[in-house]
Design a protein around this motif. Sequence first.
Motif, PDB file in Angstrom:
ATOM      1  N   LEU A 299       0.820  -1.213   0.000  1.00 22.72           N
ATOM      2  CA  LEU A 299       0.000   0.000   0.000  1.00 22.72           C
ATOM      3  C   LEU A 299       0.856   1.267   0.000  1.00 22.72           C
ATOM      4  O   LEU A 299       0.465   2.276  -0.606  1.00 22.72           O
ATOM      5  CB  LEU A 299      -0.941   0.005   1.206  1.00 22.72           C
ATOM      6  CG  LEU A 299      -2.244  -0.773   1.018  1.00 22.72           C
ATOM      7  CD1 LEU A 299      -2.960  -0.963   2.349  1.00 22.72           C
ATOM      8  CD2 LEU A 299      -3.167  -0.052   0.020  1.00 22.72           C
ATOM      9  N   LYS A 300       2.018   1.215   0.646  1.00 25.56           N
ATOM     10  CA  LYS A 300       2.904   2.381   0.628  1.00 25.56           C
ATOM     11  C   LYS A 300       3.323   2.719  -0.801  1.00 25.56           C
ATOM     12  O   LYS A 300       3.324   3.897  -1.202  1.00 25.56           O
ATOM     13  CB  LYS A 300       4.143   2.105   1.475  1.00 25.56           C
ATOM     14  CG  LYS A 300       5.162   3.247   1.500  1.00 25.56           C
ATOM     15  CD  LYS A 300       4.587   4.499   2.142  1.00 25.56           C
ATOM     16  CE  LYS A 300       5.651   5.548   2.445  1.00 25.56           C
ATOM     17  NZ  LYS A 300       6.355   6.029   1.238  1.00 25.56           N
TER      18      LYS A 300
ATOM     19  N   TYR B  18      -3.912   3.278   3.512  1.00 26.40           N
ATOM     20  CA  TYR B  18      -2.629   2.911   4.108  1.00 26.40           C
ATOM     21  C   TYR B  18      -2.685   3.047   5.625  1.00 26.40           C
ATOM     22  O   TYR B  18      -2.233   2.147   6.355  1.00 26.40           O
ATOM     23  CB  TYR B  18      -1.516   3.799   3.546  1.00 26.40           C
ATOM     24  CG  TYR B  18      -0.184   3.581   4.239  1.00 26.40           C
ATOM     25  CD1 TYR B  18       0.642   2.522   3.894  1.00 26.40           C
ATOM     26  CD2 TYR B  18       0.240   4.438   5.264  1.00 26.40           C
ATOM     27  CE1 TYR B  18       1.851   2.309   4.539  1.00 26.40           C
ATOM     28  CE2 TYR B  18       1.448   4.232   5.916  1.00 26.40           C
ATOM     29  CZ  TYR B  18       2.254   3.173   5.545  1.00 26.40           C
ATOM     30  OH  TYR B  18       3.451   2.965   6.194  1.00 26.40           O
TER      31      TYR B  18
END
Length: 419
Positions: A256-257, A270
């Motif tokens: 997700l980052k 996130y």
Amino acid sequence: MERRKFLGAISLAGLAGAMTPTSLMATENQPIELKVKARDEREFWWKLLYKIADPVTSNLANGTFKKNMLVEKSPSFDSRSIHVTYLEAVGRTYAGIAPWLALPDDETKEGASRKKMRNDALQGLTKCFDPASPDQLNFKTDYQPIVDAAYLAHAFLRAPKALWEPLDTLTKDRIITAFKSLRNRKPFSSNWLLFGSMAEAFMLSVGQEPDLERLNKGIKKLNDWYKGDGYYGDGPNLAFDYYNSFVIHPMMVDTLKVLVDHSMATQKEYDLALSRMERYAVGQERMISPEGTFPPIGRSITYRTGALQALSQIALMEKLPKTIKPAQVRAALTLVKKNMYEVPGTFDKNGWLQLGFVGHDPDIADYYTSTGSLYMATLSFLPLGLPATNEFWSAPAEDWTARKAWGGKKFAKDYHVDY
């Protein structure tokens, strides 16, 4: 007569006298004491990580990896090719050593050892992706490479300047080609979906066009399977094992980052995943007993301290909640490592890890487990990516939650969360 128990006496070279058995002595009525200087704990950690990882990285650098890695497999090992074990060892080892290798060079003994391992790791990558090398890794057959390409991708994301950017263009191209070759095999509908997502996230991070379905499917399905209070299901049902730590939380958060960085996911998504991982880490810290042990729950327990990756990564990210001091996590993990890795039989005569949980016990290994699988153990060493001046390493050791609780000391209350 008073009963005494000794836990985790250290015998690693260079630490004689730093941590003696008497400093880890317990009685029936008094919890063990961890009277160890913080700098000695760090020295123990990096020397132990070096002991575990060096057979992989040094043999890769020398072109003797497959020749010298003595492969032991579970008595119930299934029909997959035993050759998958080599990529397992590489991907998992690199994922664990990456944060440590990312630290800048210095003139200490640790710095010299770290520099050597980084150079070996880079040289090894050029060889194990070279078609002419006897150590070339297999990505073309079997499904298992989906798993360990993801761990290698995780290593590149954790230490891009140390492990990816220094590689020559040909080696980078070969790695990307190998990762793309996995697209003809679909991950199983379980935590495996995140392996596909992780590899694609890495490729996105280095400017490659990702397979969007593969990239997003792991995130979507795991969110659909979320059960609450920091636990994801491994598929539609909850599995009470350590796969939330081996795979799910770290790969969910780090994938997700990358998506957020490329405007393909929202900061809110996130932050939610990170909050869930933080909650899970709280539970992991509380599960470490006063004696420095953790429950042998579920499958894959031969991955040993890899079971504590989620807690270790939250510490690396400096995202521990206020109720947990970094020094108490350090102290707890130090004693766990001592109790686990100082037991005879953990390593063979040439320094390779052997099948088992504490010591050598092939019968406890699962049908998919062989020597290379065991290098998931490195994933609990992630806090070595924090410099020695960081509070995690510099603050005096503190009791962790279970030691406080069973020692009659004040400790934080615990409540479930609704996110």
